[in-house]
Design a protein around this motif. Structure first.
Motif, PDB file in Angstrom:
ATOM      1  N   MET A 176      -1.641  -5.304  -2.829  1.00 45.89           N
ATOM      2  CA  MET A 176      -0.298  -5.482  -3.321  1.00 45.89           C
ATOM      3  C   MET A 176      -0.307  -5.331  -4.849  1.00 45.89           C
ATOM      4  SD  MET A 176       2.124  -8.664  -2.592  1.00 45.89           S
ATOM      5  CE  MET A 176       3.679  -8.814  -3.347  1.00 45.89           C
ATOM      6  N   LEU A 177       0.693  -4.634  -5.362  1.00 44.66           N
ATOM      7  CA  LEU A 177       0.785  -4.422  -6.798  1.00 44.66           C
ATOM      8  C   LEU A 177       1.256  -5.690  -7.504  1.00 44.66           C
ATOM      9  CD1 LEU A 177       2.497  -0.924  -6.889  1.00 44.66           C
ATOM     10  CD2 LEU A 177       0.118  -1.452  -7.317  1.00 44.66           C
ATOM     11  N   ARG A 178       0.708  -5.930  -8.671  1.00 45.85           N
ATOM     12  CA  ARG A 178       1.132  -7.088  -9.450  1.00 45.85           C
ATOM     13  C   ARG A 178       2.446  -6.820 -10.183  1.00 45.85           C
ATOM     14  NH1 ARG A 178      -3.683 -10.521 -11.635  1.00 45.85           N
ATOM     15  NH2 ARG A 178      -5.149 -10.182  -9.956  1.00 45.85           N
ATOM     16  N   HIS A 179       2.683  -5.574 -10.470  1.00 52.94           N
ATOM     17  CA  HIS A 179       3.932  -5.212 -11.141  1.00 52.94           C
ATOM     18  C   HIS A 179       4.366  -3.839 -10.662  1.00 52.94           C
ATOM     19  CE1 HIS A 179       1.766  -2.430 -13.792  1.00 52.94           C
ATOM     20  NE2 HIS A 179       0.850  -3.372 -13.895  1.00 52.94           N
ATOM     21  N   GLU A 180       5.574  -3.519 -11.000  1.00 55.83           N
ATOM     22  CA  GLU A 180       6.181  -2.268 -10.580  1.00 55.83           C
ATOM     23  C   GLU A 180       5.690  -1.112 -11.475  1.00 55.83           C
ATOM     24  OE1 GLU A 180      10.645  -1.762  -9.237  1.00 55.83           O
ATOM     25  OE2 GLU A 180      10.449  -2.260 -11.334  1.00 55.83           O
TER      26      GLU A 180
END
Length: 74
Positions: A1-5
């Motif tokens: 999962m990405l921590r930010h966009e």
């Protein structure tokens, strides 16, 4: 999962500002001679391109997040 966009506009801006640093570093290291005014179009063009990319990214994400409305005829 990405921590930010992922934001491609910032990526483009960072690339052009890094390119400006490389141009000045090459000039400082006597690899080439760069007039002072050469980097103005590089920075300005890069920031304009980054703004355009950010605008397109925002429009695409907004359109994808928009729930589709059923077509209701009265």
């Amino acid at each position: 999962m990405l921590r930010h966009e992922f934001q491609p506009g910032k990526l483009v801006a960072g690339f052009f500002l890094t390119l400006t640093g490389v141009i000045y570093a090459g000039d400082a290291g006597d690899a080439w001679d760069t007039p002072w005014f050469v980097v103005i179009p590089v920075v300005t063009g890069g920031l304009c391109l980054a703004g355009a990319v950010a605008l397109v990214t925002h429009a695409v994400r907004r359109r994808r997040a928009e729930p589709s409305r059923p077509d209701v005829s009265v």
